[in-house]
Write an enzyme that holds these catalytic residues in place. Structure first.
Site, short mmCIF file in Angstrom:
data_model
loop_
_atom_site.label_atom_id
_atom_site.label_comp_id
_atom_site.label_asym_id
_atom_site.label_seq_id
_atom_site.Cartn_x
_atom_site.Cartn_y
_atom_site.Cartn_z
N ASP A 70 14.64 51.79 32.15
CA ASP A 70 15.90 50.69 32.92
C ASP A 70 17.04 51.13 31.40
O ASP A 70 16.51 51.27 30.34
CB ASP A 70 15.51 49.42 32.99
CG ASP A 70 16.62 48.78 33.78
OD1 ASP A 70 17.73 49.62 34.36
OD2 ASP A 70 16.52 47.46 33.62
N ASP A 83 13.42 45.39 32.83
CA ASP A 83 13.30 44.18 32.71
C ASP A 83 13.96 43.46 33.90
O ASP A 83 13.87 42.02 34.02
CB ASP A 83 14.18 43.84 31.53
CG ASP A 83 15.79 43.91 31.72
OD1 ASP A 83 16.34 44.93 32.50
OD2 ASP A 83 16.63 42.90 31.69
#
Length: 386
Positions: A125, A329
């Site tokens: 990410d 996350d």
């Protein structure tokens, strides 16, 4: 044996970072996993027909609760003694949480033992993983040292960045040509011309990047582009009087950031989004870290993007010895963690400085620990251990 235990639905919170060092947690979740599991070749999209959606049943108060659960207010540190006690309590909770989500740094050798003789594919990410979470999303720059770490690891393993941001925006932040980029939660994938995307696949075309290099683009939701444009323009108008609200056009999704909006006005933000969605039944709402995202209601997410890149892009099709590692996350990363969990292969690594439920198998505290993990991968590769 699936080393990932059954977790409950993700509940996301944010608190201040912890200061205590991480304890040693060697957990069954990082023991070797099956190398025979393979992804199904029947990767496909399902685009629903236009139909009426009962958004009246989705009350703004419900959205507000979801917004609060993913974005708790900052703690007020008025009493230093009380604050220290709260910090100790949080540290204790985090250490207990790590029994379930052991540190990927401490468990690194165990993870690599499982990966020995196999091919690692790395998925990252961006916000909160490679860069810190900041108030202004336009200023979420990654550090030069992080960029160097990503560049080096990409020379060792196929590496992709899968983000909710637009693909172009992520590329402008990262500025590395040797990666695969999947923007808009995987709805806009770009890979080098050498990749195995078939030009006969729906949504796949050959193109040329800004720097003149040949690339493949996979955009399974191109038909939604005019609709997302309309939604973005509508939300800009509706939210123009809400101080702190920031709109972001991420090509295949529209994002409404409320990080800088006074909490008493969050309900107004939710109502603006609800009113807009009523006119677009083929779009859906997802929640991120202080952001509401409107995107196509199709069978596609970060998990599908992960599978697609492995199968069709990174030269790993029909390779049963692939070990995917996904680091993220956000709650949207749970779709990728779920794919790894259900396929009984690879490792989902959650980046979090606070305890929260997840489908990941390991954890890292923050982008600094992510960078250390990437550096460890490079050292391990160069040592010949893989």
């Amino acid at each position: 044996m699936d080393p990932i235990s059954n977790h409950s639905s993700p509940v996301f919170t944010e608190t201040a970072p912890f200061n205590k060092s991480r304890s040693l947690c060697l957990h069954s979740k990082v023991l070797p996993r099956s190398a025979t599991a393979a992804y199904s070749p029947s990767l496909y999209l399902t685009i629903p027909r236009k139909k009426t959606i009962l958004l009246d049943d989705v009350r703004s108060s419900g959205w507000l609760d979801a917004m609060k659960s993913s974005s708790p207010p900052a703690r007020m540190n008025k009493d230093i003694n009380s604050d220290l006690k709260n910090q100790d309590d949080l540290d204790d909770a985090y250490q207990t949480w790590m029994l379930k989500y052991p540190s990927a740094l401490i468990s690194f050798e165990q993870i690599m033992t499982c990966a020995k003789g196999k091919r690692i594919a790395l998925f990252l990410d961006y916000d909160g993983t490679l860069s810190p979470i900041v108030d202004n999303p336009d200023l979420a720059f990654m550090s030069d040292t992080m960029r160097a770490a990503v560049r080096k690891v990409a020379k060792c393993f196929p590496t992709a960045i899968i983000s909710g941001r637009s693909r172009d925006k992520v590329f402008e932040f990262v500025k590395l040509n040797e990666l695969y980029y999947a923007g808009s939660h995987g709805m806009d994938i770009m890979g080098p011309r050498r990749c195995n995307f078939s030009s006969n696949r729906t949504g796949c075309v050959q193109s040329t990047h800004k720097q003149g290099k040949g690339v493949y683009l996979f955009q399974p939701t191109s038909e939604f582009l005019p609709m997302i444009d309309e939604v973005y323009r509508s939300l800009v108008e509706l939210t123009k009087d809400i101080e702190g609200a920031k709109l972001e056009h991420n090509k295949f999704c529209a994002s409404v950031h409320y990080r800088n909006v006074d909490e008493k006005n969050w309900n107004a933000v939710a109502q603006c989004v609800q009113v807009t969605l009523k006119n677009y039944p083929r779009l859906r709402l997802t929640h991120g870290r202080k952001v509401l995202e409107i995107r196509p209601k199709i069978n596609w997410d970060k998990g599908k993007a992960l599978t697609g890149i492995i199968m069709f892009a990174a030269g790993l099709n029909n390779c049963k010895d692939v070990i995917p590692i996904y680091i993220g996350d956000d709650r949207t990363d749970e779709d990728a963690f779920k794919v790894l969990k259900e396929g009984n292969r690879g490792y989902g690594i959650l980046v979090s400085s606070t305890p929260k439920e997840s489908g990941a198998s390991c954890s890292l505290r923050d982008p600094l620990e992510v960078m250390e993990f990437l550096k460890s991968l490079v050292i391990w590769k160069k040592s010949g251990s893989l």
